[in-house]
Design a protein around this motif. Structure first.
Motif, PDB file in Angstrom:
ATOM      1  N   UNK A  78       8.008  20.176  19.689  1.00 12.11           N
ATOM      2  CA  UNK A  78       7.398  19.166  20.555  1.00 12.11           C
ATOM      3  C   UNK A  78       7.172  17.831  19.860  1.00 12.11           C
ATOM      4  N   UNK A  79       7.697  17.661  18.652  1.00 14.77           N
ATOM      5  CA  UNK A  79       7.496  16.412  17.914  1.00 14.77           C
ATOM      6  C   UNK A  79       8.834  15.879  17.426  1.00 14.77           C
ATOM      7  N   UNK A  80       8.800  14.659  16.984  1.00 18.98           N
ATOM      8  CA  UNK A  80       9.995  14.093  16.365  1.00 18.98           C
ATOM      9  C   UNK A  80       9.790  13.891  14.865  1.00 18.98           C
ATOM     10  N   UNK A  81       8.859  14.648  14.282  1.00 20.75           N
ATOM     11  CA  UNK A  81       8.522  14.511  12.871  1.00 20.75           C
ATOM     12  C   UNK A  81       9.509  15.202  11.937  1.00 20.75           C
ATOM     13  N   UNK A  82      10.385  16.053  12.474  1.00 17.78           N
ATOM     14  CA  UNK A  82      11.246  16.874  11.639  1.00 17.78           C
ATOM     15  C   UNK A  82      12.711  16.521  11.841  1.00 17.78           C
ATOM     16  N   UNK A  83      13.470  16.602  10.761  1.00 17.92           N
ATOM     17  CA  UNK A  83      14.898  16.310  10.834  1.00 17.92           C
ATOM     18  C   UNK A  83      15.626  17.452  11.551  1.00 17.92           C
ATOM     19  N   UNK A  84      16.852  17.201  11.930  1.00 10.92           N
ATOM     20  CA  UNK A  84      17.654  18.265  12.555  1.00 10.92           C
ATOM     21  C   UNK A  84      17.832  19.446  11.603  1.00 10.92           C
TER      22      UNK A  84
END
Length: 152
Positions: A78-84
């Motif tokens: 649910x976040x955009x804090x982590x890389x693919x």
């Protein structure tokens, strides 16, 4: 909260002999230290191991993880804090930990996503971190190891 007994590795010290070598191999697998720490934390959260969640946060912070990302590990989708790449590692960690939740827990899709980001040595380190964390989670939960306790 008090533990039911000493950690089995302290009662049977021969059990500890291979563990440092296992960690040494994991850390030489080429996976970023922060990824190893995120995976350890997520597996420990899933299993409800307070001792490993506590130590995992401390280890991740030592490795340079931010509070913002650590607070979001449980909700990483649910976040955009982590890389693919980190997302693929977390997905593999969840699938490899929740083995009884579905008939094909580590699907080709989950595996392929991880394999798209990591080479064989890195995947080996990732798999070993997941398995080792599950191993320690099960010990700590069984003996009721309290968060913040030392393993000595």
């Amino acid at each position: 909260m008090a533990a039911r007994m000493k950690n089995p590795a302290m009662v049977l010290p021969d059990a500890m002999q291979g563990i440092p070598l296992l960690y040494k191999a994991m850390h030489r697998g080429g996976l970023p230290q922060t990824t190893l720490e995120l995976v350890h934390l997520r597996v420990s959260q899933i299993n409800g191991c307070s001792a490993c969640v506590h130590s995992g946060v401390a280890s991740a912070k030592k490795a340079g993880e931010t509070d913002e990302r650590l607070h979001a590990v449980a909700a990483w989708r649910e976040t955009d804090f982590f890389t693919d790449a980190e997302r693929a590692a977390l997905e593999l960690a969840e699938a490899s930990t929740l083995l009884t939740d579905r008939s094909n827990p580590v699907s080709d899709e989950v595996w392929d996503a991880a394999a798209d980001h990591y080479d064989e040595a890195q995947l080996s380190a990732l798999i070993l971190m997941i398995a080792t964390t599950n191993f320690f989670n099960r010990i700590n939960i069984t003996i009721k190891e309290p968060a913040g306790a030392t393993w000595g």
